[in-house]
Design an enzyme around this catalytic site. Structure first.
Site, PDB file in Angstrom:
ATOM      1  CE1 TYR A 129      -4.298  -1.376   0.344  1.00  0.00           C
ATOM      2  CE2 TYR A 129      -3.099  -3.320   1.273  1.00  0.00           C
ATOM      3  CZ  TYR A 129      -4.186  -2.580   0.801  1.00  0.00           C
ATOM      4  OH  TYR A 129      -5.181  -3.555   0.359  1.00  0.00           O
TER       5      TYR A 129
ATOM      6  CD  GLU B 110      -6.062  -6.184   1.740  1.00  0.00           C
ATOM      7  OE1 GLU B 110      -4.992  -6.084   1.975  1.00  0.00           O
ATOM      8  OE2 GLU B 110      -6.895  -5.748   1.164  1.00  0.00           O
TER       9      GLU B 110
ATOM     10  CD  GLN C 195      -6.787 -14.252  -8.220  1.00  0.00           C
ATOM     11  OE1 GLN C 195      -7.162 -13.475  -9.211  1.00  0.00           O
ATOM     12  NE2 GLN C 195      -5.750 -14.147  -7.399  1.00  0.00           N
TER      13      GLN C 195
ATOM     14  N   GLY D 145     -20.796 -20.524 -19.996  1.00  0.00           N
ATOM     15  CA  GLY D 145     -19.501 -20.829 -19.980  1.00  0.00           C
ATOM     16  C   GLY D 145     -18.335 -21.325 -18.889  1.00  0.00           C
ATOM     17  CB  VAL D 146     -15.243 -21.014 -17.452  1.00  0.00           C
ATOM     18  CG1 VAL D 146     -14.907 -19.504 -16.986  1.00  0.00           C
ATOM     19  CG2 VAL D 146     -14.410 -21.964 -16.712  1.00  0.00           C
ATOM     20  N   GLY D 147     -18.130 -19.875 -16.123  1.00  0.00           N
ATOM     21  CA  GLY D 147     -18.878 -19.458 -14.910  1.00  0.00           C
ATOM     22  C   GLY D 147     -19.568 -20.596 -14.148  1.00  0.00           C
ATOM     23  CG  LEU D 148     -20.791 -25.387 -15.137  1.00  0.00           C
ATOM     24  CD1 LEU D 148     -22.135 -25.303 -15.161  1.00  0.00           C
ATOM     25  CD2 LEU D 148     -20.465 -26.704 -16.249  1.00  0.00           C
TER      26      LEU D 148
END
Length: 396
Positions: free
Chosen positions: A95, A137, A207, A272-275
Site C-alpha cells: 500500500y 485483510e 484465481q 461458459g466457465v462461470g459453471l
C-alpha cells in the site's frame, strides 16, 4: 478520522478525476511498473492490456472520493477487494508503494490543480483507505491461518489428478505436499494459484473457482483454456505443462461470492466457465440439503463446450428437487430442457422461486447483465441476486 477540510478538499477534486478518466490510472500503472517492476510478480498483466484493471481502479478512486464522508457505502466494495487481495497475498508495504505512485501521478498529470493542500488531503485520504483495507485483510489472514487446516501465504500443493471436463475446461485436484488437512471454504469461493512458467520473466498469479464441495483434504479447480498469448498465459500453461504429480503454490480460499442459505430455494445460472463455482454450490446443497429446490441453468456455445454434463445428469436423477436446463448458442440436440439460442427465463417464470429464492449468476459480464435484467423483470428483488465477475470487478 478525516477532518472536514480534508473531506471537502478531496470532494472538490471529483470533477478533475472525472475529466481525466482512466488516463489517471493508465499513467499510474505505467509509472508503478516502470519504477517497481517487482510488482509484476503480483499483478495480472493481462488485465493491463484489455483496460479492465485501469477502469476498475479509476472507478474505485472516484467512488472513494464521492463517498469519503460516507464510507459505509463502500463496505461491499471493500469486502470484495480485500478478499481478492488476500488471494494475491497483498501486504501493508504494498500500500505504501501504491500510495506513493498515486500521489505522484496526480502531481504529474495535474500540476496546477495539485496544490500542497490537495496533496495533503489526498495523502491523508489514501492513508485512511489503505488502513481500512489493511485491517480487513489482516482479519481475513488471521481467520484463515487460525482455522483448522488453515495457513498463511503460498503453500505447496501436488496435482493428484487432471481431468478434461469439456473441450475447453480441465479440472485439477490438488492436495497439500505436507499431507496436512486444508481449510474449508464457502461454496462459490476461489483459490489463488501461483506459478512461474519457464518462458515467463515474472511469477504469475491467478484465481480459479473451486468446483466441488469442501472435503478438508483436497481442492478442485476447473480451468478454461483461454485464447491468446497474454490472456491465456496461465490457463494454457496449466493445460499444456502441468501434469499429475507436479507442484504449484496455492493461496487459501477467498471470495465474497458464495452460497448464502442452503435451505432456501436456489437458482444457479451460469455461462461458459462461470459453471465452476455453481458446481461447488450444487454439490454442497445436494450433499447437505437434498430437499432444497434447485434450478441449474447453464448456457454455452455447444455440447462440446458443456462441462460436467454427466455429473449434473447423475445428480438430477438422484435428487428429485433438482431441475437442470441448458442453452446452446449453436444448434441444440433434441433433448428435454435443452434449448438453442440465448438463455430466456420467461418460459420458466412459473417454475422459478421468484419471491423466495436466492439467484446466483456467473459468466461473462454481458451475460450477467442480460440475466439480471430478466430476473428484475420477473419480479426478483435485487437483494436476492448474487453474482461473481472473473477478474477486476464491474457492476451489472
Amino acid at each position: 478520522m478525516l477532518s472536514a477540510q480534508t473531506i471537502a478538499t478531496v470532494k472538490s477534486t471529483i470533477p478533475l478525476l472525472e475529466s481525466a478518466g482512466v488516463a489517471i490510472t493508465d499513467h499510474f500503472y505505467q509509472r508503478m511498473f516502470r519504477l517497481n517492476p517487482e510488482l509484476k510478480n503480483i499483478f495480472n498483466m493481462a488485465n493491463q492490456t484489455n483496460g479492465r484493471q485501469q477502469f476498475a481502479l479509476f472507478s474505485a478512486i472516484a467512488a472513494y472520493a464521492k463517498n469519503i464522508d460516507n464510507l459505509g457505502a463502500l463496505n461491499e466494495v471493500v469486502e470484495r477487494v480485500a478478499h481478492k487481495h488476500t488471494s494475491f497475498f497483498i501486504q501493508p508495504e504494498h500500500y505504501d508503494i501504491v500510495g506513493h505512485h498515486l500521489i505522484e501521478t496526480l502531481r504529474e498529470l495535474a500540476p496546477d490543480a495539485f496544490t500542497p493542500d490537495v496533496e495533503q488531503a489526498w495523502t491523508e485520504a489514501y492513508g485512511a483507505l489503505a488502513n481500512i483495507f489493511i485491517n480487513r485483510e489482516g482479519d481475513l489472514y488471521n481467520q484463515t491461518e487460525q482455522a483448522e487446516g488453515g495457513w498463511l501465504g503460498p503453500r505447496q500443493f501436488k496435482v493428484l489428478s487432471k481431468t478434461p471436463e469439456s473441450s475447453l475446461v480441465t479440472s485439477f485436484v490438488l492436495a497439500p505436499v505436507d499431507g496436512e488437512p486444508v481449510v474449508t471454504y464457502k461454496p462459490g469461493q476461489y483459490l489463488g494459484i501461483k506459478v512461474h512458467p519457464k518462458h515467463c520473466e515474472y511469477v504469475e498469479m491467478r484465481q480459479y473457482s473451486l468446483s466441488d464441495k469442501p472435503n478438508s483434504a483436497t481442492y478442485r479447480i476447473s480451468v478454461k483454456r483461454e485464447q491468446g498469448d497474454v490472456h491465456g498465459l496461465v490457463s494454457n500453461y496449466l493445460h499444456e505443462s502441468v501434469e499429475q504429480g507436479d507442484v504449484v503454490d496455492v493461496l487459501p480460499p477467498a471470495g465474497d461470492f458464495f452460497l448464502q442459505h442452503r435451505h432456501l430455494p436456489t437458482v444457479l445460472i451460469s455461462a461458459g466457465v462461470g459453471l465452476t463455482p455453481m458446481m461447488s454450490m450444487l454439490e454442497a446443497v445436494v450433499d447437505s440439503h437434498p430437499q432444497t429446490p434447485i434450478h441449474f441453468l447453464h448456457a454455452c456455445e455447444n455440447a462440446q463446450q458443456h462441462s460436467f454434463t454427466q455429473r449434473v445428469a447423475d445428480l438430477e436423477k438422484s435428487t428429485p428437487e433438482l431441475s437442470a436446463y441448458s442453452w446452446y448458442a449453436s444448434q441444440a440436440p433434441e433433448q428435454d430442457n435443452v434449448f438453442s439460442g440465448l438463455m430466456s427465463l420467461a418460459p420458466l417464470a412459473q417454475k422459478l422461486p421468484v419471491n423466495s429464492g436466492n439467484f446466483y449468476i456467473c459468466g461473462p459480464t454481458g451475460f450477467m447483465k442480460f440475466i439480471k435484467h430478466q430476473l428484475l423483470d420477473l419480479g426478483v428483488k435485487d437483494a436476492q441476486i448474487h453474482y461473481e465477475v472473473f477478474g477486476p470487478h464491474s457492476d451489472l
